[in-house]
Write an enzyme that holds these catalytic residues in place. Structure first.
Site, mmCIF file in Angstrom:
data_model
loop_
_atom_site.group_PDB
_atom_site.id
_atom_site.type_symbol
_atom_site.label_atom_id
_atom_site.label_comp_id
_atom_site.label_asym_id
_atom_site.label_seq_id
_atom_site.Cartn_x
_atom_site.Cartn_y
_atom_site.Cartn_z
ATOM 1 N N GLY A 12 49.467 -7.746 30.859
ATOM 2 C CA GLY A 12 50.670 -8.310 31.484
ATOM 3 C C GLY A 12 50.712 -7.953 32.957
ATOM 4 O O GLY A 12 50.386 -6.835 33.339
ATOM 5 N N THR A 118 43.492 -2.419 27.928
ATOM 6 C CA THR A 118 42.443 -2.712 28.918
ATOM 7 C C THR A 118 41.487 -1.527 29.050
ATOM 8 O O THR A 118 40.267 -1.697 29.119
ATOM 9 C CB THR A 118 43.098 -2.988 30.295
ATOM 10 N N THR A 138 50.945 -0.700 34.478
ATOM 11 C CA THR A 138 51.937 -1.239 33.539
ATOM 12 C C THR A 138 53.334 -0.907 34.039
ATOM 13 O O THR A 138 53.565 0.186 34.581
ATOM 14 C CB THR A 138 51.813 -0.716 32.084
ATOM 15 N N ILE A 139 54.250 -1.858 33.853
ATOM 16 C CA ILE A 139 55.639 -1.555 34.201
ATOM 17 C C ILE A 139 56.190 -0.504 33.242
ATOM 18 O O ILE A 139 57.160 0.171 33.555
ATOM 19 C CB ILE A 139 56.554 -2.812 34.175
ATOM 20 N N ASP A 140 55.581 -0.381 32.052
ATOM 21 C CA ASP A 140 56.121 0.508 31.016
ATOM 22 C C ASP A 140 55.925 1.992 31.339
ATOM 23 O O ASP A 140 56.563 2.846 30.733
ATOM 24 C CB ASP A 140 55.471 0.203 29.662
ATOM 25 N N ARG A 281 79.026 -8.003 26.904
ATOM 26 C CA ARG A 281 78.068 -9.059 27.268
ATOM 27 C C ARG A 281 76.689 -8.437 27.424
ATOM 28 O O ARG A 281 76.554 -7.351 27.974
ATOM 29 C CB ARG A 281 78.455 -9.697 28.602
ATOM 30 N N GLN A 289 61.231 -8.142 35.834
ATOM 31 C CA GLN A 289 60.743 -6.790 36.097
ATOM 32 C C GLN A 289 59.267 -6.764 36.488
ATOM 33 O O GLN A 289 58.764 -5.772 37.001
ATOM 34 C CB GLN A 289 60.944 -5.914 34.842
ATOM 35 N N ARG A 290 58.568 -7.853 36.203
ATOM 36 C CA ARG A 290 57.122 -7.886 36.475
ATOM 37 C C ARG A 290 56.757 -8.707 37.700
ATOM 38 O O ARG A 290 55.654 -8.555 38.242
ATOM 39 C CB ARG A 290 56.382 -8.461 35.258
HETATM 40 O O1 F6P Z 1 53.631 -4.108 28.649
HETATM 41 C C1 F6P Z 1 54.319 -4.795 29.624
HETATM 42 C C2 F6P Z 1 55.345 -5.696 29.021
HETATM 43 O O2 F6P Z 1 56.027 -6.367 30.063
HETATM 44 C C3 F6P Z 1 56.320 -5.016 28.088
HETATM 45 O O3 F6P Z 1 57.300 -4.292 28.765
HETATM 46 C C4 F6P Z 1 56.805 -6.179 27.263
HETATM 47 O O4 F6P Z 1 57.258 -5.763 25.987
HETATM 48 C C5 F6P Z 1 55.575 -6.996 27.126
HETATM 49 O O5 F6P Z 1 54.737 -6.681 28.214
HETATM 50 C C6 F6P Z 1 55.778 -8.483 27.107
HETATM 51 O O6 F6P Z 1 54.557 -9.056 26.818
HETATM 52 P P1 F6P Z 1 54.199 -10.593 26.927
HETATM 53 O O7 F6P Z 1 53.712 -10.825 28.330
HETATM 54 O O8 F6P Z 1 53.120 -10.766 25.922
HETATM 55 O O9 F6P Z 1 55.419 -11.372 26.619
#
Ligand code: F6P
Length: 378
Positions: A12, A118, A138-140, A281, A289-290
């Site tokens: 991702g 990866t 990774t953003i995670d 809500r 976020q990406r």
């Molecule tokens: O690992 C990065 C991430 O953005 C996670 O935070 C999220 O759960 C996942 O990828 C989403 O993945 P995809 O791009 O397959 O929807």
């Protein structure tokens, strides 16, 4: 003397991919090394599709650019690759073709920019004799053996901005505003953005939550005159005695985690509405976020990682991941990152052999959140 290297970006996307690519290419150019980029991650390696990277042409002006100029792939496990044969889908180990491509074209090092999945393939290519150097993306923020991954700080910054905006609308309408953020099975984004944005409650995968505790926190705020609350929920958060919220199944191949998380925020919002009598809500932040430009922090971190990775190649140190350890650039063996690494209290990652780094209960972020009264649902 090193002459020719290649980069691939995989998994991702995150903000910072291009900044890493630029730093590798710039450091290569300083040392008269030619740099190439495989298109769409491991898929490009398999198909032998690549472009020449240089900072006066293809890799020019990319530092602030989101995404990846050489693409990225989320479903290209070359050790278990999906192919169609006689109208049937089968999975094949095509890694030997990748090894051959690298050898035929004379690439003396392959830089793998990606997360745990990866790096698992990187480790396996290294076991087949390829010179590999990983860079943790990774953003995670959950890659094992490093204190921070590139892309994470930008995600936290986007989430913080969202919390700020939810604050004003929540305050105006006396509502509970829930923000669901990404992070898979790690709560780094939720926890850090809740602290940065002044959230009242942060629910993370590492602490199974009691929804009554969250409701109590909101009721206490109402009693003291605050008729609104902001709740940050990690997509992987789950109630104690409950399960995580799953939105769908992904098709990222066999042997990898295909769970598409989603729905944790709306579940929390509905339950809090019932328990408190306030309107709630949910906002799911998702791919915001990406995407987009990296923060200054991520530009610097990515540049540090890229420069370090190329330096490692020049020193002939392969089969490693560039990491930050005790705040400093360092390297660790890829075996420690994806193998059965006992040192990090490993848990499962995207593949059976991956490790991921979860939020540790004595981490400063947890202590800080507790200290200022952020409810963690326990
Ligand atoms: O690992 C990065 C991430 O953005 C996670 O935070 C999220 O759960 C996942 O990828 C989403 O993945 P995809 O791009 O397959 O929807």
């Amino acid at each position: 003397m090193l002459k020719k290297v290649a980069i691939l970006a995989n998994g991702g996307d995150v903000s910072g991919f291009n900044a890493v690519i630029r730093a590798i290419v710039k450091t290569a150019e300083q040392n008269n090394v030619e740099c190439y980029g495989f298109i769409d991650g491991y898929r490009g390696l398999l198909k032998n599709e690549y472009i020449k990277l240089d900072t006066y042409n293809t890799a020019s002006g990319i530092l602030p650019k989101g995404g990846s100029i050489i693409g990225s792939s989320t479903n290209a496990n070359v050790f278990n690759y999906k192919v169609e044969e006689n109208g049937q889908v089968v999975y094949k180990d095509l890694s030997d073709k990748c090894v051959q491509n690298i050898k035929d074209d004379g690439f003396e090092c392959l830089f793998t920019l990606g997360g745990d999945g990866t790096q698992k393939s990187a480790r396996d290519l290294s076991l087949k004799g390829i010179n590999v150097i990983g860079v943790p993306k990774t953003i995670d923020n959950d890659v094992a053996c490093t204190e921070i991954t590139f892309g994470y700080n930008t995600a936290v910054s986007v989430a913080t901005d969202a919390i700020d905006r939810l604050h004003t609308t929540g305050e105006t309408h006396h509502r509970i505003m829930v923000l669901e953020v990404m992070g898979r099975y790690a709560g780094w984004i939720a926890l850090e953005s809740a602290i940065a944005g002044g959230g009242d409650i942060a629910l993370i995968p590492e602490i199974p939550y009691d929804i009554n505790k969250a409701a109590d926190k909101i009721k206490e705020r109402v009693k003291k005159g605050k008729k609104f609350s902001v709740v940050v929920v990690a997509e992987g958060a789950a109630p104690k005695d409950g399960t995580i919220s799953i939105e769908a199944t992904r098709d990222n191949g066999v042997g990898v985690d295909n769970t598409k998380l989603g729905g944790a925020g709306i579940r929390v919002a509905k339950e809090l509405e019932k328990l408190t009598g306030l309107e709630a809500r949910n906002t799911t932040l998702g791919y915001m976020q990406r995407g987009g430009t990296p923060t200054a922090f991520d530009r610097v971190l990515s540049t540090k990682y890229g420069a370090k990775a190329m330096q490692l190649a020049l020193e002939g140190k392969f089969g490693v991941l560039a990491v930050i350890k005790d705040g400093k650039l360092d390297e660790v063996s890829l075996e420690d990152v994806v193998g059965n690494n006992k040192k990090i209290g490993a848990v499962s990652g995207n593949t059976a052999e991956s490790n991921i780094r979860k939020v540790n209960m004595d981490h400063d972020l947890v202590k800080t959140a507790r200290s200022i009264g952020i409810c963690l649902g326990d």
